[in-house]
Enzyme design. Structure first.
Site, PDB file in Angstrom:
ATOM      1  N   CYS A  77       0.839  -1.201   0.000  1.00  0.00           N
ATOM      2  CA  CYS A  77       0.000   0.000   0.000  1.00  0.00           C
ATOM      3  C   CYS A  77       0.879   1.259   0.000  1.00  0.00           C
ATOM      4  O   CYS A  77       1.592   1.499  -0.963  1.00  0.00           O
ATOM      5  CB  CYS A  77      -1.006  -0.052   1.150  1.00  0.00           C
ATOM      6  SG  CYS A  77      -2.267   1.234   1.037  1.00  0.00           S
ATOM      7  N   HIS A 175      -3.937  -4.891  -0.052  1.00  0.00           N
ATOM      8  CA  HIS A 175      -3.425  -5.422   1.217  1.00  0.00           C
ATOM      9  C   HIS A 175      -3.469  -6.944   1.161  1.00  0.00           C
ATOM     10  O   HIS A 175      -4.526  -7.535   1.420  1.00  0.00           O
ATOM     11  CB  HIS A 175      -4.271  -4.915   2.388  1.00  0.00           C
ATOM     12  CG  HIS A 175      -4.008  -3.477   2.697  1.00  0.00           C
ATOM     13  ND1 HIS A 175      -2.985  -3.068   3.521  1.00  0.00           N
ATOM     14  CD2 HIS A 175      -4.597  -2.356   2.251  1.00  0.00           C
ATOM     15  CE1 HIS A 175      -2.956  -1.753   3.584  1.00  0.00           C
ATOM     16  NE2 HIS A 175      -3.941  -1.293   2.822  1.00  0.00           N
ATOM     17  N   GLU A 177      -2.431  -9.020   3.207  1.00  0.00           N
ATOM     18  CA  GLU A 177      -2.737  -9.568   4.538  1.00  0.00           C
ATOM     19  C   GLU A 177      -4.230  -9.523   4.840  1.00  0.00           C
ATOM     20  O   GLU A 177      -4.677 -10.099   5.824  1.00  0.00           O
ATOM     21  CB  GLU A 177      -1.917  -8.822   5.612  1.00  0.00           C
ATOM     22  CG  GLU A 177      -2.387  -7.416   5.955  1.00  0.00           C
ATOM     23  CD  GLU A 177      -1.990  -6.336   4.944  1.00  0.00           C
ATOM     24  OE1 GLU A 177      -1.482  -6.690   3.864  1.00  0.00           O
ATOM     25  OE2 GLU A 177      -2.224  -5.152   5.244  1.00  0.00           O
TER      26      GLU A 177
HETATM   27  N1  LIG Z   1      -4.413   2.844   3.691  1.00  0.00           N
HETATM   28  C1  LIG Z   1      -3.634   3.908   3.656  1.00  0.00           C
HETATM   29  O1  LIG Z   1      -3.104   4.344   4.653  1.00  0.00           O
HETATM   30  C2  LIG Z   1      -3.427   4.555   2.334  1.00  0.00           C
HETATM   31  C3  LIG Z   1      -2.077   5.085   2.083  1.00  0.00           C
HETATM   32  C4  LIG Z   1      -2.059   6.386   1.316  1.00  0.00           C
HETATM   33  N2  LIG Z   1      -2.170   7.464   2.262  1.00  0.00           N
HETATM   34  C5  LIG Z   1      -3.219   6.469   0.337  1.00  0.00           C
HETATM   35  O2  LIG Z   1      -4.185   7.087   0.662  1.00  0.00           O
HETATM   36  O3  LIG Z   1      -3.169   5.940  -0.755  1.00  0.00           O
END
Ligand SMILES: NC(=O)CC[C@H](N)C(=O)O
Length: 192
Positions: A77, A175, A177
């Site tokens: 991510c 993700h 996971e």
């Molecule tokens: N899940 C997150 O923290 C996302 C990571 C990043 N800030 C985004 O918005 O793409």
């Protein structure tokens, strides 16, 4: 196998640890450059904002360590977004290991931002443990540019990379996971 999860003091580390343990690997969670450099596999997790994450990287003296790794490494991510040159999020200069920028997703009535949920991926590279048509879990507001490093993608307003690879670095915008069986296959392929 020695697997280091880089501890930038944020995020989804618990769920990554748990997913790896289910696959028989007990990871160490560490911010120590030597431990990270000597691990067989490295995971750079990410939940949070790019500016804060890069500040943590520099504060912990990890920029050099992370950019000179030679063993297989995986950014998840935000951890994947940081591999690119620049993120619009907080106007942040990132590692620059992969050409391209990270740009905000554009919301539409049928396409909310953040993009939170399961999306169907299109896989260009067979050796990832993933298949075209697998659903994997996303939670993000920013996305990387598609380019030569892109191995799998989704369409969310524009084409966005779901998986990238550049040299020893693999990146997953989703993700693994939290992506059930498809996520386990992907993590397993990273471990072997
Ligand atoms: N899940 C997150 O923290 C996302 C990571 C990043 N800030 C985004 O918005 O793409």
């Amino acid at each position: 196998m020695k697997l280091a999860i880089v501890d930038l003091a944020y995020g989804n580390i618990g769920s990554i640890q748990f997913a790896l343990q289910r696959l028989g690997v007990v990871p160490m969670v560490t911010a120590e450059p030597d431990k990270i450099a000597l691990a067989d596999r490295v995971i750079l997790p990410g939940v949070g904002a790019a500016g804060f994450a890069m500040e943590r990287v520099d504060c912990l003296g990890l920029r050099e360590t992370l950019t000179s790794l030679r063993q297989p490494a995986l950014g998840i991510c935000l951890g994947m977004q940081l591999l690119f040159e620049h993120s619009e999020e907080d106007n942040t200069t990132c590692f620059g290991l992969i050409q391209g920028r990270v740009r905000a997703l554009e919301a539409a009535p049928d396409r909310p931002v953040p993009h939170m949920g399961w999306s169907k991926i299109d896989v260009r590279s067979p050796e990832l443990g993933l298949r075209t048509g697998d659903y994997v879990y996303f939670a993000h507001s920013y996305a990387c540019d598609v380019g030569p490093a892109t191995l799998a993608s989704i369409s969310y307003g524009r084409d966005i990379p779901a998986v990238v690879r550049q040299a020893n670095w693999l990146g997953a915008q989703f993700h693994p996971e939290r992506s059930g069986e498809a996520g386990s296959r992907f993590l397993e392929s990273f471990l072997t």
